[in-house]
Design a protein around this motif. Structure first.
Motif, PDB file in Angstrom:
ATOM      1  N   ASP A 239     -55.705 -33.003   4.068  1.00  0.00           N
ATOM      2  CA  ASP A 239     -57.127 -32.819   3.635  1.00  0.00           C
ATOM      3  C   ASP A 239     -57.726 -32.045   2.202  1.00  0.00           C
ATOM      4  O   ASP A 239     -59.247 -31.913   1.520  1.00  0.00           O
ATOM      5  N   ILE A 240     -56.355 -33.222   1.828  1.00  0.00           N
ATOM      6  CA  ILE A 240     -57.243 -33.669   0.189  1.00  0.00           C
ATOM      7  C   ILE A 240     -58.327 -33.793  -0.465  1.00  0.00           C
ATOM      8  O   ILE A 240     -59.329 -33.402  -1.382  1.00  0.00           O
ATOM      9  N   VAL A 241     -58.900 -34.934   0.275  1.00  0.00           N
ATOM     10  CA  VAL A 241     -60.136 -35.684   0.091  1.00  0.00           C
ATOM     11  C   VAL A 241     -61.199 -34.526   0.419  1.00  0.00           C
ATOM     12  O   VAL A 241     -62.436 -34.789   0.133  1.00  0.00           O
ATOM     13  N   LYS A 242     -60.824 -33.503   0.717  1.00  0.00           N
ATOM     14  CA  LYS A 242     -62.042 -32.813   1.198  1.00  0.00           C
ATOM     15  C   LYS A 242     -62.490 -31.633   0.532  1.00  0.00           C
ATOM     16  O   LYS A 242     -64.057 -31.081   0.526  1.00  0.00           O
ATOM     17  N   LEU A 243     -61.963 -31.531  -0.898  1.00  0.00           N
ATOM     18  CA  LEU A 243     -62.182 -30.676  -1.944  1.00  0.00           C
ATOM     19  C   LEU A 243     -62.948 -31.232  -2.914  1.00  0.00           C
ATOM     20  O   LEU A 243     -62.690 -31.753  -3.316  1.00  0.00           O
ATOM     21  N   GLU A 244     -63.310 -30.192  -3.711  1.00  0.00           N
ATOM     22  CA  GLU A 244     -63.766 -30.222  -4.822  1.00  0.00           C
ATOM     23  C   GLU A 244     -64.025 -28.775  -5.411  1.00  0.00           C
ATOM     24  O   GLU A 244     -63.551 -28.446  -5.563  1.00  0.00           O
ATOM     25  N   ILE A 245     -64.347 -29.268  -6.572  1.00  0.00           N
ATOM     26  CA  ILE A 245     -64.397 -27.998  -7.583  1.00  0.00           C
ATOM     27  C   ILE A 245     -65.551 -27.228  -7.307  1.00  0.00           C
ATOM     28  O   ILE A 245     -66.672 -27.555  -6.665  1.00  0.00           O
ATOM     29  N   GLY A 246     -65.508 -25.780  -7.404  1.00  0.00           N
ATOM     30  CA  GLY A 246     -66.769 -24.758  -7.177  1.00  0.00           C
ATOM     31  C   GLY A 246     -66.450 -24.461  -5.389  1.00  0.00           C
ATOM     32  O   GLY A 246     -67.267 -23.794  -5.504  1.00  0.00           O
ATOM     33  N   GLN A 247     -65.554 -25.396  -4.605  1.00  0.00           N
ATOM     34  CA  GLN A 247     -66.033 -24.686  -3.562  1.00  0.00           C
ATOM     35  C   GLN A 247     -65.156 -23.241  -3.211  1.00  0.00           C
ATOM     36  O   GLN A 247     -63.923 -22.421  -3.899  1.00  0.00           O
ATOM     37  N   LYS A 248     -65.724 -22.135  -2.347  1.00  0.00           N
ATOM     38  CA  LYS A 248     -65.764 -20.919  -1.954  1.00  0.00           C
ATOM     39  C   LYS A 248     -64.458 -21.062  -1.737  1.00  0.00           C
ATOM     40  O   LYS A 248     -64.020 -21.821  -0.830  1.00  0.00           O
ATOM     41  N   THR A 249     -63.502 -19.964  -1.653  1.00  0.00           N
ATOM     42  CA  THR A 249     -61.967 -19.768  -1.029  1.00  0.00           C
ATOM     43  C   THR A 249     -61.915 -18.867  -0.273  1.00  0.00           C
ATOM     44  O   THR A 249     -62.293 -17.110  -1.322  1.00  0.00           O
ATOM     45  N   LEU A 250     -61.067 -18.163   0.916  1.00  0.00           N
ATOM     46  CA  LEU A 250     -61.353 -16.609   1.150  1.00  0.00           C
ATOM     47  C   LEU A 250     -59.950 -16.653   1.134  1.00  0.00           C
ATOM     48  O   LEU A 250     -59.185 -16.973   1.600  1.00  0.00           O
ATOM     49  N   LEU A 251     -59.374 -15.996   1.145  1.00  0.00           N
ATOM     50  CA  LEU A 251     -57.978 -15.247   0.418  1.00  0.00           C
ATOM     51  C   LEU A 251     -57.868 -13.753   0.911  1.00  0.00           C
ATOM     52  O   LEU A 251     -57.967 -12.648   0.509  1.00  0.00           O
ATOM     53  N   THR A 252     -56.080 -13.507   1.886  1.00  0.00           N
ATOM     54  CA  THR A 252     -55.973 -12.727   1.931  1.00  0.00           C
ATOM     55  C   THR A 252     -54.588 -12.665   1.220  1.00  0.00           C
ATOM     56  O   THR A 252     -53.341 -13.675   1.251  1.00  0.00           O
ATOM     57  N   LEU A 253     -54.048 -11.505   0.584  1.00  0.00           N
ATOM     58  CA  LEU A 253     -52.082 -11.239   0.370  1.00  0.00           C
ATOM     59  C   LEU A 253     -51.891 -10.777   1.088  1.00  0.00           C
ATOM     60  O   LEU A 253     -52.207  -9.483   1.781  1.00  0.00           O
ATOM     61  N   ASP A 254     -50.563 -10.582   1.367  1.00  0.00           N
ATOM     62  CA  ASP A 254     -49.576  -9.498   2.176  1.00  0.00           C
ATOM     63  C   ASP A 254     -49.269  -8.377   1.960  1.00  0.00           C
ATOM     64  O   ASP A 254     -49.352  -7.395   2.161  1.00  0.00           O
ATOM     65  N   ALA A 255     -49.706  -8.328   0.615  1.00  0.00           N
ATOM     66  CA  ALA A 255     -49.979  -6.980  -0.592  1.00  0.00           C
ATOM     67  C   ALA A 255     -50.864  -6.038   0.233  1.00  0.00           C
ATOM     68  O   ALA A 255     -51.125  -5.099  -0.116  1.00  0.00           O
ATOM     69  N   TYR A 256     -51.990  -6.660   0.151  1.00  0.00           N
ATOM     70  CA  TYR A 256     -53.357  -5.754   1.177  1.00  0.00           C
ATOM     71  C   TYR A 256     -54.170  -6.400   1.679  1.00  0.00           C
ATOM     72  O   TYR A 256     -54.733  -5.853   2.146  1.00  0.00           O
ATOM     73  N   GLY A 257     -53.211  -6.307   3.033  1.00  0.00           N
ATOM     74  CA  GLY A 257     -52.811  -6.311   4.230  1.00  0.00           C
ATOM     75  C   GLY A 257     -54.494  -7.287   4.883  1.00  0.00           C
ATOM     76  O   GLY A 257     -54.492  -9.145   4.524  1.00  0.00           O
ATOM     77  N   SER A 258     -55.084  -6.989   6.280  1.00  0.00           N
ATOM     78  CA  SER A 258     -56.260  -8.129   5.989  1.00  0.00           C
ATOM     79  C   SER A 258     -56.993  -7.793   5.366  1.00  0.00           C
ATOM     80  O   SER A 258     -58.446  -8.326   5.220  1.00  0.00           O
ATOM     81  N   GLN A 259     -57.089  -7.003   4.036  1.00  0.00           N
ATOM     82  CA  GLN A 259     -58.839  -7.483   2.857  1.00  0.00           C
ATOM     83  C   GLN A 259     -58.724  -8.546   2.861  1.00  0.00           C
ATOM     84  O   GLN A 259     -58.026  -9.415   2.077  1.00  0.00           O
ATOM     85  N   VAL A 260     -59.984  -9.323   2.082  1.00  0.00           N
ATOM     86  CA  VAL A 260     -60.154 -10.965   2.561  1.00  0.00           C
ATOM     87  C   VAL A 260     -60.333 -10.948   0.937  1.00  0.00           C
ATOM     88  O   VAL A 260     -61.678  -9.631   0.585  1.00  0.00           O
ATOM     89  N   PHE A 261     -60.713 -11.643  -0.199  1.00  0.00           N
ATOM     90  CA  PHE A 261     -60.727 -11.730  -1.702  1.00  0.00           C
ATOM     91  C   PHE A 261     -61.726 -13.066  -1.835  1.00  0.00           C
ATOM     92  O   PHE A 261     -61.209 -14.328  -0.963  1.00  0.00           O
ATOM     93  N   GLU A 262     -62.285 -12.835  -2.334  1.00  0.00           N
ATOM     94  CA  GLU A 262     -63.472 -14.245  -2.920  1.00  0.00           C
ATOM     95  C   GLU A 262     -63.062 -14.718  -4.077  1.00  0.00           C
ATOM     96  O   GLU A 262     -62.357 -14.546  -4.804  1.00  0.00           O
ATOM     97  N   ALA A 263     -62.674 -16.287  -4.333  1.00  0.00           N
ATOM     98  CA  ALA A 263     -62.151 -16.850  -5.422  1.00  0.00           C
ATOM     99  C   ALA A 263     -62.710 -18.396  -5.211  1.00  0.00           C
ATOM    100  O   ALA A 263     -63.350 -19.037  -4.042  1.00  0.00           O
ATOM    101  N   THR A 264     -62.983 -19.404  -6.122  1.00  0.00           N
ATOM    102  CA  THR A 264     -63.397 -20.387  -6.169  1.00  0.00           C
ATOM    103  C   THR A 264     -62.880 -21.610  -6.668  1.00  0.00           C
ATOM    104  O   THR A 264     -61.347 -20.779  -7.787  1.00  0.00           O
ATOM    105  N   VAL A 265     -62.105 -22.774  -6.206  1.00  0.00           N
ATOM    106  CA  VAL A 265     -61.255 -23.797  -7.183  1.00  0.00           C
ATOM    107  C   VAL A 265     -62.011 -24.240  -8.570  1.00  0.00           C
ATOM    108  O   VAL A 265     -62.715 -24.676  -8.629  1.00  0.00           O
ATOM    109  N   LYS A 266     -60.910 -24.244  -9.269  1.00  0.00           N
ATOM    110  CA  LYS A 266     -61.337 -24.497 -10.432  1.00  0.00           C
ATOM    111  C   LYS A 266     -60.356 -25.865 -10.873  1.00  0.00           C
ATOM    112  O   LYS A 266     -61.038 -26.210 -11.864  1.00  0.00           O
ATOM    113  N   LYS A 267     -59.469 -25.998 -10.133  1.00  0.00           N
ATOM    114  CA  LYS A 267     -58.609 -27.242 -10.528  1.00  0.00           C
ATOM    115  C   LYS A 267     -58.031 -28.276  -9.715  1.00  0.00           C
ATOM    116  O   LYS A 267     -57.502 -27.465  -8.836  1.00  0.00           O
ATOM    117  N   ILE A 268     -57.848 -29.352  -9.513  1.00  0.00           N
ATOM    118  CA  ILE A 268     -57.551 -29.903  -7.946  1.00  0.00           C
ATOM    119  C   ILE A 268     -56.524 -30.960  -9.236  1.00  0.00           C
ATOM    120  O   ILE A 268     -56.885 -31.585  -9.788  1.00  0.00           O
TER     121      ILE A 268
END
Length: 359
Positions: A239-268
């Motif tokens: 999948d690495i060839v599909k990624l670019e800097i600045g792409q939106k990322t949706l993240l869930t953390l075990d500590a926060y259950g199903s809550q979804v956080f937004e992030a951005t790709v900063k470095k590859i």
């Protein structure tokens, strides 16, 4: 061809002992993403090591303390280096005193030069007087030659003293420089027995306690940014060839259950981990969760494409990735975006086509 299709349909429905599941394509928003495991870490996180081998004397900070760049955090026992610093400092003071102090060696040479100048002046006067007398044929040649010799000896002696003075001054200057270098080297060695923070941040871990032996291989502390955190993502090499800097990322953390956080790709990172066959990606939160700790784990989906009005079907209705089963038999289609459950239909069928789920 029609006979083949008819036979296929008959065989298909005869072979199904239960009703066949059927659908029609529908239009919906489709998001294609790359899945990744996620670990939250403080930005600029690093492990502090000692540059010397010794015994830990004292941890000057506690875990969770905030420190500034250059703050002493750990002190090692350094009796010998402290003595070396003191001795080196004394040598500097001695060398400076020899060069320009009240009892300096150069003072003695300056007095000798002053006396030699007076002696030269006196011998010069006597020689010139005797020379004038000799030119008038008054006096003996022996007296003339003796005065001439005394003048030349005084002149040579003065020149030798001046040369000795310059040579001695240069040597003493070099000794001062060498003593300063030794002092700075000793002071630097002494500083190596105190570990300082390289950044403004938080002490996240202390690995040694007072009295324990310290080497240059094992870390002594874990230090990182206080408020700035990054998300470390491990992405499969497929999948690495599909990624670019600045792409939106949706993240869930075990500590926060199903809550979804937004992030951005900063470095590859370009280097592949040969063990896991993955590439490391760094992302940053658009808005930080209320509380973050090093090592929080979770899952992330990096969005690589999305379409608002895509014609989609469930992936389970595909046959060999590019065919679907219709009333007229298998039909070849062209697919587009896809997520974990659905795939976009570019061409081959429309939203009025009835599709059957293959066995």
């Amino acid at each position: 061809m029609k006979i083949f299709t008819l036979i296929f349909i008959i065989l298909f429905f005869i072979s199904c002992s239960e009703p066949v599941e059927e659908i029609t394509p529908r239009r919906a928003k489709l998001v294609e993403s790359v899945y990744s495991s996620a670990v939250v870490q403080p930005d600029s996180l690093y492990k502090a090591y000692a540059n010397v081998i010794g015994i830990l004397e004292n941890n000057l900070v506690e875990e969770n303390d905030q420190v500034g760049a250059g703050t002493p955090i750990i002190r090692l026992i350094n009796i010998a280096p402290e003595l070396n610093v003191k001795n080196a400092k004394l040598n500097v003071e001695k060398a400076r005193d020899n060069l320009s102090g009240p009892s300096a060696i150069l003072k003695s040479l300056e007095k000798e030069i002053k006396a030699a100048k007076l002696r030269l002046r006196n011998d010069s006067v006597n020689f010139l007087r005797q020379k004038r007398l000799w030119e008038q044929n008054i006096g003996s040649k022996l007296n003339y030659e003796n005065q001439k010799l005394a003048y030349e000896l005084s002149s040579n002696n003065l020149q030798l003293l001046k040369e000795e003075y310059e040579r001695t001054r240069n040597e003493l200057s070099i000794q001062v420089t060498q003593a300063l270098n030794n002092y700075r080297s000793s002071a630097y060695s002494s500083e190596e027995f105190t570990i300082h923070s390289k950044i403004n941040g938080t002490i996240y871990a202390l690995y040694k306690q007072p009295g324990e032996i310290v080497n240059t291989i094992e870390p002594l502390a874990l230090i990182g940014s206080t408020n700035n955190f990054v998300i470390e993502l491990m992405v499969d090499e497929m999948d690495i060839v599909k990624l670019e800097i600045g792409q939106k990322t949706l993240l869930t953390l075990d500590a926060y259950g199903s809550q979804v956080f937004e992030a951005t790709v900063k470095k590859i990172f370009p280097a592949k981990n040969e063990g896991s066959q993955t590439f490391k990606i760094e992302a940053v939160f658009i808005k930080n969760p209320p509380k973050l700790f090093p090592g929080l784990g979770g899952e992330a989906n990096i969005i690589i494409a999305e379409k608002q009005d895509a014609l989609i079907i469930p992936k389970e209705f595909l046959i060999d990735e590019n065919n679907v089963l219709t009333e007229d038999g298998p039909v070849e289609i062209v697919t587009g975006l896809q997520d974990l459950e659905h795939v976009e239909i570019i061409s081959g069928i429309d939203e009025n086509e009835t599709l059957y789920k293959p066995e």
